[in-house]
Design an enzyme around this catalytic site. Structure first.
Site, mmCIF file in Angstrom:
data_model
loop_
_atom_site.group_PDB
_atom_site.id
_atom_site.type_symbol
_atom_site.label_atom_id
_atom_site.label_comp_id
_atom_site.label_asym_id
_atom_site.label_seq_id
_atom_site.Cartn_x
_atom_site.Cartn_y
_atom_site.Cartn_z
ATOM 1 N N ASP A 150 45.979 102.165 71.298
ATOM 2 C CA ASP A 150 46.484 101.595 72.547
ATOM 3 C C ASP A 150 47.970 101.269 72.504
ATOM 4 O OD1 ASP A 150 44.137 101.715 74.015
ATOM 5 O OD2 ASP A 150 43.345 99.970 72.979
ATOM 6 N N HIS A 178 42.808 96.755 63.776
ATOM 7 C CA HIS A 178 41.570 97.445 64.135
ATOM 8 C C HIS A 178 40.481 97.015 63.165
ATOM 9 C CE1 HIS A 178 38.762 100.667 65.133
ATOM 10 N NE2 HIS A 178 39.458 100.767 66.260
HETATM 11 N N1 CMC Z 1 48.165 90.285 65.741
HETATM 12 C C1 CMC Z 1 48.228 89.275 64.851
HETATM 13 N N2 CMC Z 1 47.266 89.013 63.948
HETATM 14 C C2 CMC Z 1 46.175 89.808 63.954
HETATM 15 C C3 CMC Z 1 46.052 90.879 64.844
HETATM 16 C C4 CMC Z 1 47.106 91.108 65.771
HETATM 17 N N3 CMC Z 1 47.021 92.117 66.657
HETATM 18 N N4 CMC Z 1 44.875 91.501 64.633
HETATM 19 C C5 CMC Z 1 44.278 90.843 63.637
HETATM 20 N N5 CMC Z 1 45.073 89.823 63.206
HETATM 21 C C6 CMC Z 1 44.790 88.907 62.095
HETATM 22 C C7 CMC Z 1 43.739 87.884 62.486
HETATM 23 O O1 CMC Z 1 44.334 86.718 62.999
HETATM 24 C C8 CMC Z 1 43.032 87.659 61.165
HETATM 25 O O2 CMC Z 1 43.805 86.788 60.398
HETATM 26 P P1 CMC Z 1 43.079 85.767 59.343
HETATM 27 O O3 CMC Z 1 42.358 86.645 58.365
HETATM 28 O O4 CMC Z 1 44.222 85.010 58.742
HETATM 29 O O5 CMC Z 1 42.167 84.914 60.163
HETATM 30 C C9 CMC Z 1 43.078 89.024 60.491
HETATM 31 O O6 CMC Z 1 44.207 89.696 61.050
HETATM 32 C C10 CMC Z 1 41.823 89.861 60.725
HETATM 33 O O7 CMC Z 1 41.585 89.908 62.139
HETATM 34 P P2 CMC Z 1 40.143 89.846 62.777
HETATM 35 O O8 CMC Z 1 40.267 89.333 64.162
HETATM 36 O O9 CMC Z 1 39.198 89.166 61.850
HETATM 37 O O10 CMC Z 1 39.806 91.395 62.781
HETATM 38 P P3 CMC Z 1 38.752 92.092 63.702
HETATM 39 O O11 CMC Z 1 38.345 93.311 62.981
HETATM 40 O O12 CMC Z 1 37.680 91.152 64.107
HETATM 41 O O13 CMC Z 1 39.597 92.445 65.027
HETATM 42 C C11 CMC Z 1 40.907 93.564 66.631
HETATM 43 C C12 CMC Z 1 40.108 93.699 65.326
HETATM 44 C C13 CMC Z 1 41.277 94.972 67.126
HETATM 45 C C14 CMC Z 1 40.047 92.903 67.716
HETATM 46 C C15 CMC Z 1 42.193 92.738 66.367
HETATM 47 O O14 CMC Z 1 42.994 93.400 65.404
HETATM 48 C C16 CMC Z 1 42.994 92.469 67.639
HETATM 49 O O15 CMC Z 1 42.695 91.508 68.348
HETATM 50 N N6 CMC Z 1 44.028 93.332 67.943
HETATM 51 C C17 CMC Z 1 44.761 93.195 69.183
HETATM 52 C C18 CMC Z 1 43.971 93.820 70.329
HETATM 53 C C19 CMC Z 1 43.959 95.334 70.270
HETATM 54 O O16 CMC Z 1 44.976 95.986 70.090
HETATM 55 N N7 CMC Z 1 42.752 95.929 70.485
HETATM 56 C C20 CMC Z 1 42.578 97.380 70.554
HETATM 57 C C21 CMC Z 1 41.709 97.898 69.455
HETATM 58 S S1 CMC Z 1 41.822 99.701 69.314
HETATM 59 C C22 CMC Z 1 41.150 100.321 70.788
HETATM 60 C C23 CMC Z 1 39.675 100.323 70.746
HETATM 61 O O17 CMC Z 1 39.105 101.240 70.137
HETATM 62 O O18 CMC Z 1 39.067 99.400 71.317
#
Ligand code: CMC
Length: 431
Positions: A365, A307
């Site tokens: 989720d 998140h």
């Molecule tokens: N699985 C594997 N690696 C992950 C995941 C995951 N679910 N989420 C983040 N990472 C890694 C990502 O690859 C990155 O690694 P690095 O620093 O080495 O590049 C690091 O963790 C930080 O991730 P980010 O993408 O920079 O973080 P963000 O804040 O931009 O993204 C997120 C947050 C929710 C989009 C992401 O965690 C994700 O894609 N999760 C899966 C989708 C999901 O479950 N979404 C629902 C969110 S909660 C409901 C809502 O309120 O919308």
């Protein structure tokens, strides 16, 4: 920094000063409104990682501690003791209602539940397998065609009527979307049922036989709706604010929010989690999936994990996880192999260095889809369920923004890295 004033000096020695604004909690916020005027530069923050896009009094999240407050009330207390419509009142009006206020609000929401028959006829234009979120965005957007001349966004009473209408009609439209997909007749709302029971009745009853809403199912849905009701400036809420800031019709702004919620990085994750669990299929495949999620080249992420704000267990996920077993048991679905699979996946991921270092925990989720499925809601309808609940938050944020006398149209700037100026060449002279 001096007396809560931060200063930035450019290479020529020109200074811009930024007052630090303190909120009720959380990090202070630098007011950089004068930066461009003083130093002729913008800030660059893709994804709004360090940028507060607005001031708000609705919801507070402490992502490090895993805290979520609606209007100051911990979500755990609301989940245990309140109801979705009481929480909706709280989020919209800022205070918990007294009995007469709640009764009047519930009565109003019940009595706006019908939609114009012409809207129901729109559905004949959609193919039977259209994605429910595509239909939701379209039909909610089309409400603006029915309530345009009667919606003056600068009139507080009109805004309130809009809030009541949209919150009341969302379950009717969501159920119509579902019925269209399975080829069953639309079921009209029954105003003697409460919000979630009425929604379940519209989803699952058919004219051919009697249907009794299961009170356990209605209560479980009410809980999920409380947990989904608001989440401050997430992507869909920010979209509603940005769309609304142009003064557009509020139904159109909500449709923009629905479109944003659909994506798998946001609300679409609940559908994606169930699809992922189905593909994993068996506990013996978990290690492979964890390895794939850690491999940057795979393009795969563990859905329902991570998140932007929570770097600790999402408090909503904690509540749903704790409720999951109880609800499934009461519904007679406690043998769901996907719950066992999800619990095992979580256990393995939370012990893995990759997930520990990056502070990736289950989010709302991860478990919500399992309860939705136990209620009989198929995976492709789950983001629609999220949209129905989140409408409360979208409306509250839209109201807060429009009522602010300092409201401005949202208009971010950019760092342009395209071609320098060049001359147009006639087609025959191009190489
Ligand atoms: N699985 C594997 N690696 C992950 C995941 C995951 N679910 N989420 C983040 N990472 C890694 C990502 O690859 C990155 O690694 P690095 O620093 O080495 O590049 C690091 O963790 C930080 O991730 P980010 O993408 O920079 O973080 P963000 O804040 O931009 O993204 C997120 C947050 C929710 C989009 C992401 O965690 C994700 O894609 N999760 C899966 C989708 C999901 O479950 N979404 C629902 C969110 S909660 C409901 C809502 O309120 O919308």
């Amino acid at each position: 920094m001096q007396n809560n004033i931060y200063k930035l000096t450019d290479p020529q020695g020109k200074i811009s000063e930024f007052p630090l604004r303190e909120g009720t909690f959380g990090p202070g916020t630098l007011d950089i409104g004068s930066l461009y005027r003083d130093l002729d530069v913008f800030t660059f923050d893709p994804g709004f990682v360090s940028t507060a896009s607005c001031e708000s009094k609705v919801t507070y999240i402490d992502g490090d501690k895993g805290v979520l407050l609606y209007r100051g009330y911990p979500v755990e207390q609301l989940a245990e003791r309140s109801s979705f419509l009481e929480v909706a009142y709280l989020i919209l009006y800022g205070e918990l209602p007294i009995r007469s206020q709640l009764d009047s609000f519930v009565n109003t929401i019940r009595h706006h539940s019908l939609v114009n028959e012409a809207i129901l006829r729109f559905f004949t234009g959609f193919h039977y397998d259209a994605h429910p979120m595509a239909m939701m965005a379209a039909v909610v957007g089309s409400l603006s065609a029915f309530y345009h001349d009667s919606t003056d966004i600068h009139n507080p009473r009109h805004r309130e009527v809009f809030a009541h209408r949209i919150i009341s009609k969302m379950p009717t439209l969501a159920a119509a979307v579902y019925k269209h997909g399975i080829g069953q007749p639309f079921v009209y709302p029954k105003n003697d049922l409460d919000y979630c029971a009425n929604f379940l009745n519209m989803l699952f009853s058919v004219p051919a036989e009697p249907y009794q809403v299961d009170s356990v199912a209605a209560k479980a849905l009410d809980l999920l709706f409380i947990l989904h009701a608001d989440h401050e400036q997430n992507a869909s809420t920010s979209t509603v604010r940005l769309a609304g800031s142009s003064g557009t019709n509020p139904y159109a702004a909500i449709a923009a929010g629905i479109a944003t919620l659909w994506g798998p990085a946001h609300g679409g994750a609940n559908e994606a989690v169930l699809n992922m669990l189905r593909e994993i299929g068996d506990v013996k495949n978990i290690d492979k999936v964890i390895a794939k999620a850690k491999d940057k080249n795979s393009g795969f992420r563990l859905m329902g994990f991570g998140h932007r704000v929570y770097k600790n267990y999402d408090p909503r996920a904690k509540i749903i996880r704790a409720t999951c077993h109880k609800v499934l048991q009461k519904l007679g679905r406690d043998d769901d192999p996907q719950l066992e699979l999800a619990l095992r996946l979580e256990e393995i991921a939370l012990k893995d260095d990759y997930f520990i270092e990056k502070k990736l925990y289950p989010n709302v989720d991860f478990y919500s889809g399992i309860i939705y499925r136990a209620l009989g809601i198929p995976a492709h309808m789950m983001t629609v369920m999220f949209a129905v609940a989140r409408t409360v938050g979208w409306v509250a944020h839209w109201q807060e923004m429009i009522a602010d006398p300092h409201m401005k149209i949202g208009r971010p700037r950019q760092l342009y890295t395209g071609s320098p100026k060049r001359e147009y060449l006639d087609i025959g002279k191009r190489k």
